[in-house]
Design a protein around this motif. Sequence first.
Motif, PDB file in Angstrom:
ATOM      1  N   ILE A  86      74.636  21.794   9.487  1.00  0.00           N
ATOM      2  CA  ILE A  86      74.770  20.540  10.232  1.00  0.00           C
ATOM      3  C   ILE A  86      75.730  20.710  11.408  1.00  0.00           C
ATOM      4  N   LYS A  87      76.748  21.563  11.247  1.00  0.00           N
ATOM      5  CA  LYS A  87      77.651  21.845  12.356  1.00  0.00           C
ATOM      6  C   LYS A  87      76.904  22.482  13.526  1.00  0.00           C
ATOM      7  N   LYS A  88      75.943  23.334  13.207  1.00  0.00           N
ATOM      8  CA  LYS A  88      75.123  23.948  14.265  1.00  0.00           C
ATOM      9  C   LYS A  88      74.351  22.886  15.035  1.00  0.00           C
ATOM     10  N   ILE A  89      73.807  21.931  14.295  1.00  0.00           N
ATOM     11  CA  ILE A  89      73.052  20.855  14.942  1.00  0.00           C
ATOM     12  C   ILE A  89      73.984  19.978  15.770  1.00  0.00           C
ATOM     13  N   GLU A  91      76.695  20.876  17.331  1.00  0.00           N
ATOM     14  CA  GLU A  91      77.118  21.588  18.532  1.00  0.00           C
ATOM     15  C   GLU A  91      76.009  21.716  19.570  1.00  0.00           C
ATOM     16  N   THR A  92      74.780  21.946  19.103  1.00  0.00           N
ATOM     17  CA  THR A  92      73.649  22.081  20.051  1.00  0.00           C
ATOM     18  C   THR A  92      72.447  21.270  19.558  1.00  0.00           C
ATOM     19  N   PRO A  93      72.538  19.939  19.598  1.00  0.00           N
ATOM     20  CA  PRO A  93      71.441  19.110  19.088  1.00  0.00           C
ATOM     21  C   PRO A  93      70.118  19.345  19.815  1.00  0.00           C
ATOM     22  N   ASP A  94      70.198  19.651  21.109  1.00  0.00           N
ATOM     23  CA  ASP A  94      68.972  19.869  21.887  1.00  0.00           C
ATOM     24  C   ASP A  94      68.161  21.063  21.378  1.00  0.00           C
ATOM     25  N   LYS A  95      68.830  21.991  20.727  1.00  0.00           N
ATOM     26  CA  LYS A  95      68.159  23.192  20.229  1.00  0.00           C
ATOM     27  C   LYS A  95      67.321  22.894  18.988  1.00  0.00           C
ATOM     28  N   TYR A  96      67.756  21.908  18.188  1.00  0.00           N
ATOM     29  CA  TYR A  96      67.109  21.641  16.903  1.00  0.00           C
ATOM     30  C   TYR A  96      66.366  20.298  16.833  1.00  0.00           C
ATOM     31  N   LEU A  97      66.843  19.313  17.576  1.00  0.00           N
ATOM     32  CA  LEU A  97      66.255  17.976  17.493  1.00  0.00           C
ATOM     33  C   LEU A  97      65.453  17.658  18.747  1.00  0.00           C
TER      34      LEU A  97
END
Length: 335
Positions: A86-89, A91-97
């Motif tokens: 969730i920390k990854k998301i 930090e870079t929400p555009d990459k996953y969402l």
Amino acid sequence: MKVNLLGNFYKSKTLKKGLEFAADNGALFAAGTSLALSTVARPIAIYSTPKTDKENRKLACAKSIASSLVGFGIMVGASIPISKSIKKINETPDKYLNEKTINKLKDGVKPLSASKGYQFATQLFKLGVGAAAAIPKSIITCALIPPIISLFTPTVPKKNVVKIKDPIDNNKSKGNNVSFTGRLSKEPLTKGIAKVLNSDVIQNFSTKFKDTNYPMHISALTDTIATGTFMLRTKKSSKIKEERKDTLIKNAGISTGLSIGASYLVDNALDKPTEKFIDKFKKANQNSPKLEKYIEGIKIAKPTIILGTIYYCAIPFVSTFLAERFDKKKTKPIS
């Protein structure tokens, strides 16, 4: 002087780290709180109960310690990977969402991690892992009660027996050691969580319930599942004495029922003081880039501390006493 002390408390690094940990690892924070209270506070409360059988007190203490040890162990393994993903998301929400998800959960708030909808959706994973682990935790807890009870019981020392090791077995064990040093990629887990967050179901659910008291609701659900499973496993256990089962089962049911009910009352009563605390905390840390994370931590820590204090300090005294009264009433011979 009082103002300065409070001001220093609100700015305390230890407090901030604790709140950040609660926000990022809600289930592990709850498990750690339970472990700390169950190994000290609850045994003291149970052994302070008047007019109760010594064996029943041993069982109650063993159940408490076993439950917390197992819960903490499971949460260490289960919650940390989820938290990191969730920390990854964050930090870079555009990459996953996708853009639709970000706009809907963001609700005009910057950054995304500060929005209530997003916090609710991610806490479903962080806190929900506790509910998911409740059943295996209770099964293991039930199995650990007999060996833990032995710690409370004096044993007669046995004669030393020299055991000769089988060289063949030693060679086998050396040749078949399994290495756990390899690093597994957590990217599949991160993408899996993101996929759920991208679904319309979770977005609509988050939008609808983001303003509810979900930390308390999830904690109550977790305790209910864990206690129900424990009661069933205790009933079927062949290692726990039959004459002790009913009291142990009643103790678990009474403890959970009373603690959940009392915790909701106390939580509701502390709403206004908590809001005042948050307002003062915000003023003291208004320039902190992690302010929203700390506020989220306060909301997660509040029900955890309330439930833990009531369940491990106040309720054991009452439940141990009532469980034995019910058991004696049931077994009382008819004159």
